[in-house]
Design an enzyme around this catalytic site. Sequence first.
Site, mmCIF file in Angstrom:
data_model
loop_
_atom_site.group_PDB
_atom_site.id
_atom_site.type_symbol
_atom_site.label_atom_id
_atom_site.label_comp_id
_atom_site.label_asym_id
_atom_site.label_seq_id
_atom_site.Cartn_x
_atom_site.Cartn_y
_atom_site.Cartn_z
ATOM 1 N N THR A 159 -7.585 23.517 54.557
ATOM 2 C CA THR A 159 -8.705 24.384 54.912
ATOM 3 C C THR A 159 -8.285 25.835 55.066
ATOM 4 O O THR A 159 -9.137 26.712 55.221
ATOM 5 C CB THR A 159 -9.355 23.937 56.229
ATOM 6 O OG1 THR A 159 -8.403 24.099 57.298
ATOM 7 C CG2 THR A 159 -9.824 22.496 56.161
ATOM 8 N N ALA A 190 -6.892 27.132 57.596
ATOM 9 C CA ALA A 190 -7.007 27.559 58.987
ATOM 10 C C ALA A 190 -5.616 27.773 59.577
ATOM 11 O O ALA A 190 -4.754 26.899 59.467
ATOM 12 C CB ALA A 190 -7.775 26.528 59.793
ATOM 13 N N HIS A 245 -3.210 16.102 60.133
ATOM 14 C CA HIS A 245 -2.216 16.931 60.819
ATOM 15 C C HIS A 245 -1.227 16.016 61.540
ATOM 16 O O HIS A 245 -1.306 15.830 62.755
ATOM 17 C CB HIS A 245 -2.894 17.873 61.815
ATOM 18 C CG HIS A 245 -3.862 18.817 61.187
ATOM 19 N ND1 HIS A 245 -4.914 19.381 61.878
ATOM 20 C CD2 HIS A 245 -3.937 19.296 59.923
ATOM 21 C CE1 HIS A 245 -5.595 20.181 61.057
ATOM 22 N NE2 HIS A 245 -5.025 20.134 59.869
ATOM 23 N N ASN A 264 5.350 19.742 59.547
ATOM 24 C CA ASN A 264 4.652 19.420 60.794
ATOM 25 C C ASN A 264 5.375 18.353 61.596
ATOM 26 O O ASN A 264 5.213 18.265 62.819
ATOM 27 C CB ASN A 264 3.233 18.935 60.488
ATOM 28 C CG ASN A 264 2.390 19.985 59.788
ATOM 29 O OD1 ASN A 264 2.678 21.176 59.857
ATOM 30 N ND2 ASN A 264 1.341 19.542 59.110
ATOM 31 N N VAL A 315 12.815 12.501 44.473
ATOM 32 C CA VAL A 315 14.123 12.414 45.128
ATOM 33 C C VAL A 315 14.272 11.007 45.690
ATOM 34 O O VAL A 315 13.472 10.570 46.528
ATOM 35 C CB VAL A 315 14.272 13.474 46.222
ATOM 36 C CG1 VAL A 315 15.600 13.298 46.950
ATOM 37 C CG2 VAL A 315 14.177 14.870 45.614
ATOM 38 N N SER A 365 -0.893 14.043 49.936
ATOM 39 C CA SER A 365 -1.103 14.603 48.605
ATOM 40 C C SER A 365 0.221 14.589 47.864
ATOM 41 O O SER A 365 1.273 14.801 48.469
ATOM 42 C CB SER A 365 -1.619 16.048 48.684
ATOM 43 O OG SER A 365 -2.910 16.105 49.214
ATOM 44 N N ASN A 423 1.607 16.540 44.769
ATOM 45 C CA ASN A 423 1.389 17.588 43.772
ATOM 46 C C ASN A 423 2.200 18.817 44.149
ATOM 47 O O ASN A 423 2.648 18.959 45.290
ATOM 48 C CB ASN A 423 -0.096 17.972 43.710
ATOM 49 C CG ASN A 423 -0.648 18.376 45.063
ATOM 50 O OD1 ASN A 423 -1.155 17.535 45.799
ATOM 51 N ND2 ASN A 423 -0.531 19.647 45.430
ATOM 52 N N MET A 434 0.047 19.542 50.444
ATOM 53 C CA MET A 434 -1.269 19.652 51.063
ATOM 54 C C MET A 434 -1.760 21.098 51.072
ATOM 55 O O MET A 434 -2.951 21.355 51.254
ATOM 56 C CB MET A 434 -1.233 19.089 52.480
ATOM 57 C CG MET A 434 -2.584 18.727 53.050
ATOM 58 S SD MET A 434 -3.356 17.291 52.278
ATOM 59 C CE MET A 434 -2.503 15.970 53.163
#
Length: 531
Positions: A128, A130, A457, A491, A239, A117, A119, A123
Amino acid sequence: MSTSPTIAIVGSGPIGSAYARLLLESLPTARVVMLEAGPQLTAIAGESVRNIPDPEEKERARELSQGPQAGSFRESLGIPSSTVVEGMFTARGGTHLLDFGGKGSAHATSFPAAAASTNVGGMGAHWTCATPSPSFSERVAFICDAEWDDLMAEASRLLHVQNAAFADSAVGDAIRSLLAEEFGDELPDGYGPSTLPVSGDPQPDGSMRWAGADVVLGPLIDPESPLSERFELRELSLVRRVNHAGDRVTGLTVEDLRSHEIYTIDADLVVVAGDAFRSPQLLWASGIRPRALGHYLTEHPVVISTVALDEDSMRRFATEEQLDEELERRSANPADPVAAVNRIPFSEPDHPFSLQVMYAENPPFQLDPEHPAAGNRWGYVNMGYGMRKRPRYEDALTFDDGEPDYRGFPNMTIEYALTESEQAEIANATEHLRRAGAALGTFVAEPRLLPNGSSLHYQGTMRMGDADDGTSVADPFSRVWGYENLVVGGNALIPTATTMNPTLMSVAIAVRGARKAAEQLSALQVAEASN
């Protein structure tokens, strides 16, 4: 360093936002400049698009997040403007495929569903929400359990984690009861069916206001807070380079995507907290190239299905009146398709995967009116098992200095494969999913393995380690090996094989990194003041 240190943060998702907030709260004279290549989607910076009630406005926000596949720009890449089919040229709503087939597309034939994503909020505007915690071998071994617990508590505070969301749902309780009958005797204490922790704030009407990066930023985007005076968020700011001299980073080179002006930001600390693909790409383009950069890519292989809940089974644990109450509550917020969310968490050795079970009154696809499960009064569950992917050096993104991507960066190629070990656990999880489905009702969508990259993920490409031995990019406090003031986040730092949604874990790692960075900047200020 001046008495008012400047901290430059690349990326505006939950991880970059955690660094911004914790550093400003810890350093009373510091200033943070946050750079985001994408646009701001709503009036609240970093807000989850799930909170937008108007369907057209929600779709517009998702479209704005789709980077090279957003609006007219995709035509210049050879993608027809009429293409709207998810999973082909475009990915899940609000994301864009890395390998989209147009000019400057990444090369990811072995990882075809890889997406990102672009923006404000990253993300975190589309996730979700979770927020399970890592357990057993998912945790990083060189962080002791007591510190993990502290880091998780702080991450939970930043993300507004709710551990008992939907716990009052009788329908959700019935689902848990049926799963406990099937699996309870096989699972260790505390790791049986339970509600899934989620990030958000319960509302008086029983709905949730879902969390995005906005809740992590908190006072930084509150004009009434003094912290907001020391925080600046620049959208549509790409950047181009992390500037460095010797073992110190000096700042960033930035392109204003509106005017295409190129300028520099001097910084005492740089935090690169984009996604697991574009952060390594930026480091590579900047000449910062640890051996492990881009390697050890992992995600969660995902097996999913949809089940129509069985009336007789559900009525053993919930009444028709309780179902009516659930449906009435759901009708108050029809824009959000998810109600009760349950899970069976990862545990070792006998349940080395994670199950998520999301209740909804309608299936996620149109059922044939003649289908025996069409219009099922007790509703449906969308269920998925996440499995482990062991980190391997061979699973990697590599960069080609001679081939620019659509933004002019060294283009990336992703190489990825599931080994016999992963295939065995996928088969085991699929059998567990069939057992879960049989316990709850009837499959209306059979279990199926999603294409590589579908989990969103992505981990390991800037993995942290406890030794500078070529198998990690960052030290235990998220500092890039060999650089005094360059920190990475996201992540991509997770070095273990995990099965669960990684955001809470990644924010916890960021808490550790931010505390160490604040400690070092404070010490430098004291040392310089005494000279």
